[in-house]
Write a protein that holds these residues in place. Sequence first.
Motif, short mmCIF file in Angstrom:
data_model
loop_
_atom_site.label_atom_id
_atom_site.label_comp_id
_atom_site.label_asym_id
_atom_site.label_seq_id
_atom_site.Cartn_x
_atom_site.Cartn_y
_atom_site.Cartn_z
N ILE A 169 0.86 -1.19 0.00
CA ILE A 169 0.00 0.00 0.00
C ILE A 169 0.90 1.24 0.00
N THR A 170 0.70 2.08 -0.99
CA THR A 170 1.63 3.21 -1.18
C THR A 170 0.92 4.40 -1.80
N VAL A 171 1.47 5.60 -1.58
CA VAL A 171 0.96 6.78 -2.29
C VAL A 171 1.77 7.00 -3.57
N LEU A 172 2.81 6.20 -3.79
CA LEU A 172 3.66 6.34 -4.97
C LEU A 172 3.87 4.99 -5.67
N PRO A 173 2.79 4.39 -6.20
CA PRO A 173 2.96 3.07 -6.82
C PRO A 173 3.99 3.04 -7.95
N GLN A 174 4.10 4.15 -8.70
CA GLN A 174 5.06 4.17 -9.83
C GLN A 174 6.49 3.97 -9.35
N LEU A 175 6.77 4.50 -8.17
CA LEU A 175 8.14 4.40 -7.62
C LEU A 175 8.52 2.95 -7.39
N LEU A 176 7.50 2.11 -7.17
CA LEU A 176 7.77 0.71 -6.83
C LEU A 176 7.67 -0.25 -8.01
N GLU A 177 7.38 0.28 -9.19
CA GLU A 177 7.22 -0.64 -10.32
C GLU A 177 8.53 -1.28 -10.74
N SER A 178 9.54 -0.48 -10.94
CA SER A 178 10.81 -0.97 -11.50
C SER A 178 11.47 -2.10 -10.70
#
Length: 224
Positions: free
Chosen positions: A6-15
């Motif tokens: 659960i995050t407010v920055l899902p894009q940051l965790l994609e890579s």
Amino acid sequence: MRIDIITVLPQLLESPFQHSILKRAIDKGIVEVNLINLRDYSTHKQKSVDDYAFGGGAGMVMGIEPIANCINALKAERRYDQVIYTSPDGELLNQKMSNQLSILKNIIILCGHYKGVDQRVRDHFITKEISIGDYVLSGGELAAAVISDSIIRLIPGAMSDETSALTDSFQDNLLAPPVYTRPADFNGMKVPEILLSGHTANIDHWRHEQSIQRTKERRPDLLK
Ligand code: ADE
């Protein structure tokens, strides 16, 4: 295993999950990683998930409402073994903890942000708080990636035999021994003779001695 982050920055965790061992583990179906945008559970017009701290002071606090909505929605679907919160004041992550987490079936990782999360979330929803080190990150996303990586690579099938986690540093409270590859002699810098001997038992013994030596020099605390 299923990891819901659960995050407010899902894009940051994609890579981090799109490469190497983690990608392969996901492709093989050994682990499922879901990035859940906390803002999707906000009832505010602006999709905000934070607010001023009661009592004043600098910094915003992540509110209980969207987090409760999100965790309750997830819990309605399946049972979770742990609901983890990433925070510098959590328990320090180590190999033993990663080993223990790697055998669980379903976990949630809530990424902390801003000044932290409303204490009622920690009191009523979180079952484990983890820090990845004595320093402060801008948010819990990188910590969640570190925790997930250290767990996923331990799940049987995630790594090939040759990269087996059994010989990692910390696995038996020892640091890993030095490693070498070709050429055996680079401008006079030679590989230790024993490694070229082909004598497996002697090599194993040498590696173990090197591990102990290295641990004594660099991390004597591990030997206590
Ligand atoms: N969030 C900010 N700093 C952190 C840390 N060191 N470990 C885990 N989560 C964090």
